[in-house]
Design an enzyme around this catalytic site. Structure first.
Site, PDB file in Angstrom:
ATOM      1  N   TYR A  48      -1.279   0.477  10.778  1.00 23.00           N
ATOM      2  CA  TYR A  48      -1.598  -0.211   9.515  1.00 23.00           C
ATOM      3  C   TYR A  48      -0.412  -0.137   8.550  1.00 23.00           C
ATOM      4  O   TYR A  48       0.051  -1.165   8.030  1.00 23.00           O
ATOM      5  CB  TYR A  48      -2.845   0.436   8.883  1.00 23.00           C
ATOM      6  CG  TYR A  48      -3.111  -0.011   7.463  1.00 23.00           C
ATOM      7  CD1 TYR A  48      -3.751  -1.211   7.195  1.00 23.00           C
ATOM      8  CD2 TYR A  48      -2.717   0.786   6.374  1.00 23.00           C
ATOM      9  CE1 TYR A  48      -3.988  -1.621   5.882  1.00 23.00           C
ATOM     10  CE2 TYR A  48      -2.947   0.384   5.065  1.00 23.00           C
ATOM     11  CZ  TYR A  48      -3.586  -0.817   4.826  1.00 23.00           C
ATOM     12  OH  TYR A  48      -3.812  -1.226   3.523  1.00 23.00           O
ATOM     13  N   LYS A  51       1.918  -3.242   7.251  1.00 26.61           N
ATOM     14  CA  LYS A  51       2.019  -3.540   5.817  1.00 26.61           C
ATOM     15  C   LYS A  51       3.471  -3.463   5.337  1.00 26.61           C
ATOM     16  O   LYS A  51       3.851  -4.159   4.397  1.00 26.61           O
ATOM     17  CB  LYS A  51       1.150  -2.571   5.020  1.00 26.61           C
ATOM     18  CG  LYS A  51      -0.340  -2.901   5.068  1.00 26.61           C
ATOM     19  CD  LYS A  51      -0.676  -4.065   4.140  1.00 26.61           C
ATOM     20  CE  LYS A  51      -2.161  -4.293   4.006  1.00 26.61           C
ATOM     21  NZ  LYS A  51      -2.496  -5.359   3.058  1.00 26.61           N
ATOM     22  N   THR A  95       0.798  -1.226   0.000  1.00 26.27           N
ATOM     23  CA  THR A  95       0.000   0.000   0.000  1.00 26.27           C
ATOM     24  C   THR A  95       0.831   1.278   0.000  1.00 26.27           C
ATOM     25  O   THR A  95       1.929   1.314   0.580  1.00 26.27           O
ATOM     26  CB  THR A  95      -0.918   0.017   1.247  1.00 26.27           C
ATOM     27  OG1 THR A  95      -1.420   1.346   1.444  1.00 26.27           O
ATOM     28  CG2 THR A  95      -0.177  -0.383   2.513  1.00 26.27           C
ATOM     29  N   GLU A 115       0.208   3.642   1.807  1.00 25.81           N
ATOM     30  CA  GLU A 115       0.309   4.066   3.217  1.00 25.81           C
ATOM     31  C   GLU A 115       1.723   3.837   3.745  1.00 25.81           C
ATOM     32  O   GLU A 115       2.138   4.473   4.715  1.00 25.81           O
ATOM     33  CB  GLU A 115      -0.640   3.208   4.020  1.00 25.81           C
ATOM     34  CG  GLU A 115      -1.735   3.740   4.910  1.00 25.81           C
ATOM     35  CD  GLU A 115      -1.823   5.178   5.309  1.00 25.81           C
ATOM     36  OE1 GLU A 115      -1.428   5.472   6.445  1.00 25.81           O
ATOM     37  OE2 GLU A 115      -2.331   6.003   4.550  1.00 25.81           O
TER      38      GLU A 115
END
Ligand code: NAP
Ligand code: GDD
Length: 349
Positions: A155, A159, A131, A133
């Site tokens: 998160y 990841k 991601t 992110e």
């Protein structure tokens, strides 16, 4: 021989579109669903209702926090391709359940890799749902495969572990695993607590008189929003390559949350004006009556409880590599995406 694909996360937004894509490409799709107190298969139920397709989709109970289950599923199915889309995927919520987020989003990937390694499955190809992110607030924007990662949420950090463990296993054990570093992608099937769907649904409820006002958090953050249908096609392309590799998937254009709200308001033909209160919080008033909205009614308001402890301010992707090697490009503009989401939710309403 039909190819077999195993999708962890089939009941999610991407899992449902990916299942449709793979079935249309003559795969048998095995999907892993979790046991919930209510059945959560609304995004894929239509596949079973279509008699042409229903034998191509097999659902199995499972959970990526359960090593034995992951191992058994992979051993029994012996898939050609595994798509690991399973995640606690909400960034805001990851601050409230960081340990669980790590169990699913980080160690879940390790469990799949360990299963494939211990079963000595040399031929299987694995897609890991990485991601944007992971870039956090890193300054070398627009982000490509070589940009630095500086995640700012549980998160994003979980990841990033999954991203690196995938590369570690690729190098150490010659496992075919590729990371798709996908920027935000939305659709009419997006979960209701992500900003795009929350705004679309929330403003339809306000228009229809079911709610007075929509409450939201940070308006200034920018996202590179694409359409999930375009992005699951990239996921499949990534696994059709001869060698495992990592690819950024993005549109290359970004917009603020405020732009997104304005776009939804325009599509719903609600004339409006932005204002600021004494604390600097912004709100929207309607400039005329429409359906259940009254003239001067406050229809959108910032609520600090939706601010995150840490924010990713500006995500913008550079997908040059994917465009060159995969011959992939996004087909849907931001305007088309939002318009489609509004139309579909209005229809359902
Ligand atoms: P989503 O709608 O939240 O779907 C997540 C899926 O994972 C659901 O099927 C969910 O099952 C399943 N899941 C959650 N915890 C699990 C567990 N412990 N074991 C097995 N399955 C579990 O997410 P999405 O938007 O489709 O995204 C797909 C993947 O791409 C995720 O990994 C996400 O982090 C990543 N990603 C998404 C975006 C984006 O903008 N959409 C961008 C980059 C990366 P339930 O239905 O039972 O909850
Ligand atoms: N969810 C939500 N709810 N977000 C809000 C709200 C609100 O009420 N108000 C403002 N926002 C802002 C968030 O603070 C964030 O800056 C932006 O809207 C987008 O939030 P989300 O739609 O929740 O997505 P995200 O960018 O945090 O994460 C999504 O994209 C990632 C890829 O960049 C998720 O799909 C992740 O799973 C994905 O990895």
């Amino acid at each position: 021989m039909k190819k077999k694909a195993l999708i962890f996360g089939i009941t999610g937004q991407d899992g449902s579109y990916l299942a449709e894509l793979l079935i249309s490409k003559n795969y048998t799709v095995y999907g892993v669903k979790r046991r919930n107190s209510l059945i959560q298969t609304t995004r894929i139920d239509h596949i079973f209702k279509d008699k042409h397709y229903k034998s191509d989709l097999v659902l199995k109970y499972g959970d990526v926090t359960d090593s034995l289950n992951v191992n058994n599923l992979i051993n029994q199915i012996k898939p050609d391709e595994i798509y690991n889309l399973a995640a606690q995927s909400n960034v805001g919520i990851s601050f409230e359940i960081p340990e669980y987020t790590a169990q699913v989003d980080a160690i879940g990937t390790l469990r799949i890799l360990e299963a494939v390694k211990s079963l000595n499955m040399k031929k299987v190809k694995i897609y890991q749902a990485s991601t944007s992110e992971m870039y956090g607030n890193s300054t070398d924007r627009p982000y490509n495969e070589k940009s630095r990662f500086q995640p700012v949420s549980p998160y994003g950090t979980a990841k990033l572990y999954a991203y690196w463990i995938s590369k570690n296993y690729r190098d150490a054990y010659n496992i075919f695993i590729s990371n798709g570093i996908l920027f935000n992608h939305e659709s009419p099937r997006r979960g209701e607590n992500f900003i795009s769907r929350k705004v679309v649904l929330g403003l339809i409820y306000v228009l229809k008189g079911e709610r007075k006002c929509l409450y939201i958090g940070n308006l200034k953050s920018k996202r590179d929003w694409g359409h999930a249908v375009d992005y699951v096609y990239a996921q499949w392309l990534i696994l059709q390559q001869k060698k495992p590799d990592d690819f950024v998937i993005s549109t290359g254009q970004n917009y603020t949350v405020k732009d997104l709200i304005n776009r939804v308001l325009i599509k719903l033909e609600i004339k409006h004006k932005w204002m600021k209160d004494l604390n600097g919080l912004e709100y929207v008033i309607a400039l005329e009556s429409k359906e259940y909205i009254k003239n001067k009614q406050i229809i959108v308001k910032q609520d600090p409880s939706y601010f995150r402890p840490n924010e990713v301010n500006n995500l913008l992707g550079d997908s040059t590599k994917a465009r060159r090697i995969l011959k992939w490009k996004p087909k849907t503009t931001f305007k088309k995406l939002i318009d489609e989401m509004v139309e579909k939710d209005l229809d359902k309403y």
